[in-house]
Design an enzyme around this catalytic site. Sequence first.
Site, mmCIF file in Angstrom:
data_model
loop_
_atom_site.group_PDB
_atom_site.id
_atom_site.type_symbol
_atom_site.label_atom_id
_atom_site.label_comp_id
_atom_site.label_asym_id
_atom_site.label_seq_id
_atom_site.Cartn_x
_atom_site.Cartn_y
_atom_site.Cartn_z
ATOM 1 N N CYS A 9 0.845 -1.187 0.000
ATOM 2 C CA CYS A 9 0.000 0.000 0.000
ATOM 3 C C CYS A 9 0.887 1.245 0.000
ATOM 4 O O CYS A 9 1.855 1.328 0.748
ATOM 5 C CB CYS A 9 -0.949 0.096 1.181
ATOM 6 S SG CYS A 9 -2.098 -1.260 1.284
ATOM 7 N N ARG A 67 4.284 -0.516 -4.559
ATOM 8 C CA ARG A 67 3.939 -0.989 -3.212
ATOM 9 C C ARG A 67 2.631 -1.761 -3.169
ATOM 10 O O ARG A 67 2.271 -2.346 -2.147
ATOM 11 C CB ARG A 67 3.822 0.208 -2.254
ATOM 12 C CG ARG A 67 5.080 1.028 -2.139
ATOM 13 C CD ARG A 67 4.847 2.185 -1.197
ATOM 14 N NE ARG A 67 4.674 1.720 0.152
ATOM 15 C CZ ARG A 67 5.658 1.504 1.009
ATOM 16 N NH1 ARG A 67 6.907 1.707 0.636
ATOM 17 N NH2 ARG A 67 5.416 1.088 2.222
ATOM 18 N N TRP A 126 -2.724 -2.781 -1.685
ATOM 19 C CA TRP A 126 -2.400 -4.215 -1.768
ATOM 20 C C TRP A 126 -3.309 -4.855 -0.726
ATOM 21 O O TRP A 126 -3.124 -4.655 0.475
ATOM 22 C CB TRP A 126 -0.927 -4.439 -1.442
ATOM 23 C CG TRP A 126 -0.470 -5.848 -1.611
ATOM 24 C CD1 TRP A 126 0.006 -6.415 -2.757
ATOM 25 C CD2 TRP A 126 -0.425 -6.873 -0.603
ATOM 26 N NE1 TRP A 126 0.342 -7.724 -2.514
ATOM 27 C CE2 TRP A 126 0.088 -8.039 -1.212
ATOM 28 C CE3 TRP A 126 -0.770 -6.932 0.744
ATOM 29 C CZ2 TRP A 126 0.271 -9.240 -0.523
ATOM 30 C CZ3 TRP A 126 -0.594 -8.122 1.437
ATOM 31 C CH2 TRP A 126 -0.081 -9.260 0.792
ATOM 32 N N ASN A 135 -2.130 2.268 5.630
ATOM 33 C CA ASN A 135 -1.270 1.141 5.280
ATOM 34 C C ASN A 135 -0.987 0.406 6.593
ATOM 35 O O ASN A 135 -0.573 1.036 7.561
ATOM 36 C CB ASN A 135 0.020 1.699 4.656
ATOM 37 C CG ASN A 135 1.091 0.661 4.465
ATOM 38 O OD1 ASN A 135 0.812 -0.534 4.433
ATOM 39 N ND2 ASN A 135 2.326 1.112 4.338
ATOM 40 N N GLY A 136 -1.250 -0.903 6.624
ATOM 41 C CA GLY A 136 -1.032 -1.657 7.862
ATOM 42 C C GLY A 136 -2.251 -2.519 8.157
ATOM 43 O O GLY A 136 -3.131 -2.677 7.307
ATOM 44 N N GLU A 140 17.365 -18.424 -5.883
ATOM 45 C CA GLU A 140 16.974 -17.107 -6.375
ATOM 46 C C GLU A 140 16.497 -17.200 -7.836
ATOM 47 O O GLU A 140 15.530 -16.538 -8.219
ATOM 48 C CB GLU A 140 18.159 -16.139 -6.227
ATOM 49 C CG GLU A 140 17.965 -14.757 -6.795
ATOM 50 C CD GLU A 140 16.811 -13.958 -6.180
ATOM 51 O OE1 GLU A 140 16.234 -14.380 -5.162
ATOM 52 O OE2 GLU A 140 16.470 -12.913 -6.754
ATOM 53 N N LYS A 158 12.854 -15.964 -9.028
ATOM 54 C CA LYS A 158 12.625 -14.967 -10.085
ATOM 55 C C LYS A 158 11.619 -15.492 -11.084
ATOM 56 O O LYS A 158 10.695 -14.791 -11.477
ATOM 57 C CB LYS A 158 13.921 -14.633 -10.853
ATOM 58 C CG LYS A 158 14.913 -13.710 -10.251
ATOM 59 C CD LYS A 158 14.420 -12.333 -9.923
ATOM 60 C CE LYS A 158 13.708 -12.340 -8.625
ATOM 61 N NZ LYS A 158 14.146 -11.758 -7.458
ATOM 62 N N GLU A 202 8.067 -15.709 -9.542
ATOM 63 C CA GLU A 202 7.494 -14.384 -9.241
ATOM 64 C C GLU A 202 6.929 -13.708 -10.483
ATOM 65 O O GLU A 202 5.857 -13.121 -10.433
ATOM 66 C CB GLU A 202 8.590 -13.446 -8.702
ATOM 67 C CG GLU A 202 8.898 -13.586 -7.239
ATOM 68 C CD GLU A 202 9.988 -12.609 -6.801
ATOM 69 O OE1 GLU A 202 9.784 -11.944 -5.793
ATOM 70 O OE2 GLU A 202 11.055 -12.530 -7.462
ATOM 71 N N HIS A 258 16.694 -36.904 -3.829
ATOM 72 C CA HIS A 258 15.854 -37.290 -2.695
ATOM 73 C C HIS A 258 14.457 -36.692 -2.769
ATOM 74 O O HIS A 258 13.895 -36.297 -1.762
ATOM 75 C CB HIS A 258 16.543 -36.884 -1.384
ATOM 76 C CG HIS A 258 17.901 -37.479 -1.245
ATOM 77 N ND1 HIS A 258 18.103 -38.803 -0.906
ATOM 78 C CD2 HIS A 258 19.130 -36.945 -1.457
ATOM 79 C CE1 HIS A 258 19.402 -39.051 -0.885
ATOM 80 N NE2 HIS A 258 20.040 -37.946 -1.219
ATOM 81 N N LYS A 315 6.312 -4.734 -3.480
ATOM 82 C CA LYS A 315 7.758 -4.621 -3.288
ATOM 83 C C LYS A 315 8.154 -4.477 -1.815
ATOM 84 O O LYS A 315 9.109 -5.091 -1.369
ATOM 85 C CB LYS A 315 8.286 -3.428 -4.077
ATOM 86 C CG LYS A 315 9.787 -3.335 -3.997
ATOM 87 C CD LYS A 315 10.410 -3.106 -5.316
ATOM 88 C CE LYS A 315 11.899 -3.277 -5.268
ATOM 89 N NZ LYS A 315 12.316 -4.661 -5.516
HETATM 90 C C1 G6P Z 1 9.022 -8.573 -1.148
HETATM 91 C C2 G6P Z 1 9.619 -8.276 -2.510
HETATM 92 C C3 G6P Z 1 10.905 -9.073 -2.680
HETATM 93 C C4 G6P Z 1 11.881 -8.767 -1.548
HETATM 94 C C5 G6P Z 1 11.235 -9.016 -0.186
HETATM 95 C C6 G6P Z 1 12.103 -8.470 0.941
HETATM 96 O O1 G6P Z 1 8.578 -9.873 -1.107
HETATM 97 O O2 G6P Z 1 8.695 -8.600 -3.534
HETATM 98 O O3 G6P Z 1 11.505 -8.724 -3.921
HETATM 99 O O4 G6P Z 1 13.003 -9.563 -1.680
HETATM 100 O O5 G6P Z 1 9.979 -8.332 -0.098
HETATM 101 O O6 G6P Z 1 12.207 -7.081 0.782
HETATM 102 P P1 G6P Z 1 13.346 -6.194 1.390
HETATM 103 O O7 G6P Z 1 12.986 -4.796 0.997
HETATM 104 O O8 G6P Z 1 13.307 -6.394 2.869
HETATM 105 O O9 G6P Z 1 14.629 -6.626 0.795
#
Ligand code: G6P
Length: 615
Positions: A2, A27, A74, A100-101, A489, A493, A496, A512, A610
Amino acid sequence: MCGITGYIGCRDATPILIEGLLKLEYRGYDSAGLALLDNGTLDVKKKKGRVSVLAEEVDKHPFRATMGISHTRWATHGGVTDANAHPHVSSDGNFAIVHNGIIENYENIKKFLLDKGYSFSSQTDTETLVNLIAYHYEHRTPPDSENRFLEAVRKTLRHIEGTYGFAVISKLCPDEMIAARKGSPLIIGVGKNEYLVSSDILGFAGRASNVIYLEDGQIASITRDNCDIVTVSNAPVDVRVNEIDWELENAELGGFDTYMEKEIFEQPKALENAIRGRISDDMSTAKLSGLNITPNELRQFDRILFCACGTAWHACLAAEYLIEKYARIPVDVEYASEFRYRNAPLDKNTLVFVISQSGETIDTLEALRESKRKGFRTLAITNSVGSTISRESDGGLYQYAGKEIGVASTKAFTSQIAICLLVALYIGRMRDLSFAAGREIVSAINSLPRAVESVLAKASGIEKIAQKYTSYEDFLFLGRLAEFPIALEGALKLKEISYIHAEGYPAAEMKHGPIALVCPECPSVILANSDDISLKIVSNAQEIKARKGPIIAVTDRPELFDGIADDVIAMPRVHESIRGIVATVPLQLLAYYIARSRGCDVDKPRNLAKAVTVE
Ligand code: G6P
């Protein structure tokens, strides 16, 4: 999670609020809305969908005002509907809020307010907050209070459990905006006869260079020419104004189609920025004054705990390999969301490190706070200057990677690992790492930007490979040792941004369980950039081949995969300390091109946000 913007001044508020929301869309982006206040009229517009949908609505029915609040959502409580979009208005029609929260005790408050005759038109927790403010204004705050609006909000907040960053306006107090924060970031921009409010400095869109970071438990009363801050318990707060460097915050697309693509290609620059000024004159170690810790103090620690979420958690795993290898200190890695609640036994000589691109992730912040409460020294690696985590940690290192807008983290990840490598080198040199070994690592670190550039130069070849794999729905990503976190990672990616199911696994562990998935419809991306173990990984690849699983090898020894891999991404041979960073880049590109050819919105993947500022 948000985004909030607010404006109070002398200019037309609408374009300022909409532009701010567009900057904050990373956000959250499932609905957007704004409330404007002029001459006793509250004009509220809110729509399901992106900010552009709201902007069209605003253009159709313009309303001129010099103050207002806005929100990009969000969803937490209540589905994605027009009614659940913010702002929310109290049932007496007097107050509008953006929040937001999460208000955790909203059900009890709602019952209380229903009894008092207040009504609700959404399923959100936020609507209870705005009605409780209306209730306190009407029934609990004497009309002759010095600042009745602020007082009503302050009294309300004493009954609220949960987290919030919000801005609220009222028809009854037409020249004042109240903003408050607990757990969710909120920043006040200071202009000439105007103030802005935003969840992130980006939301100011360059309009304010002077900012006030609201701290948890603080409430601001903002008029066109003044900003007073008190705490929820009514103690006055000294207002400190900080200056922002907009160059660092620059976030334009600059000719790229998407932020994610731009940020992948910015990695050489981001890495240069992470390294700049952090190498000792004799080129054998790192200089890390930001850690705010003396070499003697640092030598006292015999364990390091890393906490983070998401991609940053993968960076912690990469740090574990680097620090254990070069500094020979045991490292533990925890998900911040687990650590904050599980009361893990920590050795007294433990140094706690958190990593967070945004510096605002609530679980990471709370892990940091819990460590501090227990008396541990805390350090942070973050990309956001002035963020809550950077302000609350005892010391830390900024990434200077430049603002990352794409929801899926790319340049922030590689830059976090580069900084962890500097930490490994620095601590290593205080312990067992020789001068010569230190110099070798420094030389590798200095070669990093060019090595990454050489992989980026292969983008069109990687795009061609990606085209062959766009219709697959399951992937495995396999790597060993320092490349295992990179495999995790790579899988993250892909899932996501393309919504393809993908799992990262240590290559040998694959036998396994995940091997049951191997079939012609499940490709495996195999990382093999390690001299010592490459032959073992080739054996793992053979096991996949024998079960007809397609293989994409990412390797600096392509000859080993002749006749085994269906596709090979040939990697430059680099020093082992930087292999993980370099190997990340082809996986980012692969995910990016697959997602693009599936028509996915890579910058704003579904359901994600994000900065995750709610639990
Ligand atoms: C969200 C984002 C990720 C990020 C994670 C941690 O899930 O979509 O891309 O890695 O938060 O965010 P930070 O700002 O703490 O690295």
